[in-house]
Design an enzyme around this catalytic site. Structure first.
Site, mmCIF file in Angstrom:
data_model
loop_
_atom_site.group_PDB
_atom_site.id
_atom_site.type_symbol
_atom_site.label_atom_id
_atom_site.label_comp_id
_atom_site.label_asym_id
_atom_site.label_seq_id
_atom_site.Cartn_x
_atom_site.Cartn_y
_atom_site.Cartn_z
ATOM 1 N N HIS A 159 -7.201 -14.963 62.902
ATOM 2 C CA HIS A 159 -7.735 -14.011 61.925
ATOM 3 C C HIS A 159 -7.668 -14.601 60.521
ATOM 4 O O HIS A 159 -8.634 -14.534 59.754
ATOM 5 C CB HIS A 159 -6.916 -12.709 61.917
ATOM 6 C CG HIS A 159 -7.009 -11.903 63.157
ATOM 7 N ND1 HIS A 159 -5.891 -11.433 63.807
ATOM 8 C CD2 HIS A 159 -8.071 -11.443 63.863
ATOM 9 C CE1 HIS A 159 -6.265 -10.721 64.854
ATOM 10 N NE2 HIS A 159 -7.592 -10.718 64.916
ATOM 11 N N LYS A 166 -6.665 5.286 69.725
ATOM 12 C CA LYS A 166 -6.366 3.984 70.346
ATOM 13 C C LYS A 166 -4.858 3.789 70.396
ATOM 14 O O LYS A 166 -4.136 4.126 69.467
ATOM 15 C CB LYS A 166 -6.993 2.835 69.545
ATOM 16 C CG LYS A 166 -8.502 2.870 69.517
ATOM 17 C CD LYS A 166 -9.060 2.076 70.646
ATOM 18 C CE LYS A 166 -10.569 2.019 70.499
ATOM 19 N NZ LYS A 166 -11.165 0.967 71.233
ATOM 20 N N ARG A 202 -15.352 -16.907 68.893
ATOM 21 C CA ARG A 202 -14.551 -17.844 69.675
ATOM 22 C C ARG A 202 -15.371 -18.512 70.766
ATOM 23 O O ARG A 202 -15.134 -19.656 71.102
ATOM 24 C CB ARG A 202 -13.366 -17.117 70.324
ATOM 25 C CG ARG A 202 -12.359 -16.592 69.340
ATOM 26 C CD ARG A 202 -11.343 -15.726 70.025
ATOM 27 N NE ARG A 202 -12.032 -14.541 70.541
ATOM 28 C CZ ARG A 202 -11.455 -13.418 70.883
ATOM 29 N NH1 ARG A 202 -10.153 -13.304 70.815
ATOM 30 N NH2 ARG A 202 -12.144 -12.383 71.312
ATOM 31 N N SER A 232 -5.263 -11.189 69.827
ATOM 32 C CA SER A 232 -4.055 -10.388 69.615
ATOM 33 C C SER A 232 -3.486 -9.877 70.929
ATOM 34 O O SER A 232 -2.270 -9.848 71.119
ATOM 35 C CB SER A 232 -4.359 -9.202 68.698
ATOM 36 O OG SER A 232 -4.666 -9.638 67.404
#
Length: 164
Positions: free
Chosen positions: A17, A41, A90, A127
């Site tokens: 990040h 969440k 990515r 993460s």
């Protein structure tokens, strides 16, 4: 002034990040790291904790600030005068999803999405993987800033103690 946003959940913030934020900070006059706040969440860290960790991790960037947002990212961008969304990619699978999101966002507001390829050393980093590896006792010290590592290990220990 050119202003961009780097949105995410950052649960927790990783070196991947920060690589994207650092690179965005060289492209734009101001970068807002926007933490999505979604109470439904299940996150390891609260929104405020994630923002605190980001503020600490981004303290060295003079043109980066951290903010939370709820609802649509495009609404947040309109309110903040932000013209660009910066997203790290990515892999090709990220591109498929992010392109669709970029096109949806462009249909909602006059905002461009800028894709920045992740540095090769962070191309595997997520993460969720950091949390999983750390929870299983793996060494993630090279993947997150030291202060984040300390908080991550403490939170995982709290959770493990609560389940015992």
């Amino acid at each position: 002034m050119s202003r961009a946003v780097c949105p995410g959940s950052f649960d927790p913030v990783t070196h991947g990040h920060l690589d994207i934020v650092s690179r965005a900070s060289k492209l734009f006059d101001e970068v807002v790291v926007a933490v999505g706040v979604n109470a439904s969440k299940n996150r390891l860290f609260t929104a405020e904790e994630r923002m605190e960790m980001l503020r600490e991790a981004c303290a060295g960037f003079g043109n980066v600030r951290v903010a939370g947002f709820t609802g649509l990212l495009t609404d947040f961008c309109s309110e903040q005068g932000i013209a660009a969304i910066v997203k790290g990619l990515r892999a090709v699978s990220d591109f498929d999803y992010e392109l669709q999101m970029a096109q949806m966002n462009a249909s909602l507001a006059p905002i461009e999405t800028v894709f920045v390829p992740t540095a090769p050393e962070y191309s595997f980093l997520a993460s969720s993987l950091v949390k999983e590896v750390a929870a299983l006792g793996g060494d993630v010290s090279g993947l997150v800033p030291p202060a984040v590592l300390e908080r991550l290990l403490a939170r995982l220990a709290e959770r493990a103690a609560g389940q015992a």
